[in-house]
Design an enzyme around this catalytic site. Structure first.
Site, PDB file in Angstrom:
ATOM      1  N   CYS A 224       0.872  -1.187   0.000  1.00  0.00           N
ATOM      2  CA  CYS A 224       0.000   0.000   0.000  1.00  0.00           C
ATOM      3  C   CYS A 224       0.896   1.220   0.000  1.00  0.00           C
ATOM      4  O   CYS A 224       1.450   1.591   1.046  1.00  0.00           O
ATOM      5  CB  CYS A 224      -0.934   0.005   1.203  1.00  0.00           C
ATOM      6  SG  CYS A 224      -1.958   1.500   1.295  1.00  0.00           S
TER       7      CYS A 224
ATOM      8  N   ASN B  78       0.895  -6.671  -5.396  1.00  0.00           N
ATOM      9  CA  ASN B  78      -0.521  -7.023  -5.446  1.00  0.00           C
ATOM     10  C   ASN B  78      -0.971  -6.906  -6.904  1.00  0.00           C
ATOM     11  O   ASN B  78      -0.353  -6.209  -7.707  1.00  0.00           O
ATOM     12  CB  ASN B  78      -1.360  -6.151  -4.506  1.00  0.00           C
ATOM     13  CG  ASN B  78      -1.050  -4.667  -4.653  1.00  0.00           C
ATOM     14  OD1 ASN B  78      -0.332  -4.239  -5.551  1.00  0.00           O
ATOM     15  ND2 ASN B  78      -1.608  -3.857  -3.777  1.00  0.00           N
TER      16      ASN B  78
ATOM     17  N   CYS C 190      -5.135   5.097  -4.791  1.00  0.00           N
ATOM     18  CA  CYS C 190      -4.471   3.813  -4.561  1.00  0.00           C
ATOM     19  C   CYS C 190      -3.058   3.955  -5.110  1.00  0.00           C
ATOM     20  O   CYS C 190      -2.867   4.038  -6.329  1.00  0.00           O
ATOM     21  CB  CYS C 190      -5.214   2.671  -5.254  1.00  0.00           C
ATOM     22  SG  CYS C 190      -4.401   1.057  -5.052  1.00  0.00           S
TER      23      CYS C 190
END
Length: 290
Positions: A78, A166, A226
């Site tokens: 993240c 991811n 994001c």
């Protein structure tokens, strides 16, 4: 009782990405998926990502950071959350560069070109279909065969796919507001082609230095920002030779600069991280957590 009962937290913001940071380095406790969902409840501190600092496992690192989505699932990376962690840790230690361990690997963070900016080295992207991962082989992941809508007139089609620790799928469109991402996002996130689900991005290339984008974030939903999706989108655009290696990214919550560094393939993300407030979790939040 949950390890988070009456524990301190910091509420932060990474260009609209709602982040909660918890420091458990001096605690033997651990956060469970049930704890993470309880924190995200309306009575708690709703967030996009929960960043939990645990004792360092490797010499030379500041902490091992576990990352939770608001549905209780774990994420390996993240970027916006790591900038928030870096800001808090820099303020506490007086340092301007630190290394953290995550499930995605080691992430170096440092003070950006100005006091309100922070840079995270997100590591090298992966493009192999098994690395992303995909459920079937695609030799060229710059585009894959995936579409929404009728075969002869698809609404969305041919995304680029990239792993930034991811999985990400990026659909190239002329107008990122012209599609109901809140409707298509969950369907695509959970498409069988993505065995670990995926982050779904709509991106428009304005010019060789500028991309605008929106993201449906795996495990969190429609988000204002994001960071790993911004990295994946910039890298995918460069692979298609539609941008240079340094790209200005416009997200609903703000701006990021992404550089895909040529000498080592690492992706550098630079942007702000805002502190909002501190507090302690009400033990009653976790009363129903086993």
């Amino acid at each position: 009782m949950s390890a988070l009962a009456n524990h301190a937290f910091s509420k932060m913001n990474g260009i609209g990405n709602e982040i909660v940071v918890i420091d458990l380095r001096d605690s033997a406790g651990a956060v469970t998926p049930e704890d993470a969902r309880a924190v995200a409840s309306p009575a708690g501190v709703p967030y996009d990502q929960l960043m939990v600092l645990q004792p360092a496992r490797l010499q030379g690192t500041e902490a091992f950071v576990r990352i939770y989505n608001n549905d209780g699932s774990e994420a390996a990376a993240c970027g916006n959350g790591m900038r928030c962690v870096a800001r808090q840790t820099f303020a506490a230690t007086g340092k301007s560069a630190l290394t953290f361990e995550t499930r995605a690997g080691l992430l170096n963070c440092w003070q950006g070109p100005s006091p309100d900016l922070f840079t995270v080295d997100m590591g090298a992207p992966k493009f192999g279909w098994k690395d992303i991962p995909l459920a079937e082989e695609f030799r060229d992941t710059r585009y894959i065969e995936l579409q929404v809508g009728p075969i002869d007139a698809p609404i969305l089609h041919s995304p680029s796919v990239v792993s930034m620790g991811n999985p990400h799928a990026i659909f190239w469109v002329d107008d990122i507001q012209a599609y109901d991402l809140e409707r298509f996002g969950p369907l695509l996130e959970n498409h069988p082609i993505f065995p670990e689900r995926a982050n779904i991005t709509l991106a428009h290339i304005v010019d060789r230095d500028h991309i605008v984008m929106r993201t449906w974030e795996r495990g969190a939903g429609l988000t204002k920002a994001c960071g790993s999706a911004a990295c994946a989108t910039a890298v995918a655009a460069t692979r298609l030779k539609r941008t240079g290696r340094t790209v200005h990214m416009t997200l609903p919550g703000g701006e990021l600069t992404i550089e895909w560094r040529e000498r080592d393939d690492h992706v550098l993300m630079t942007g702000p991280a805002a502190f909002e407030y501190e507090g302690r979790f009400d033990p009653a939040l976790f009363a129903s957590v086993a």
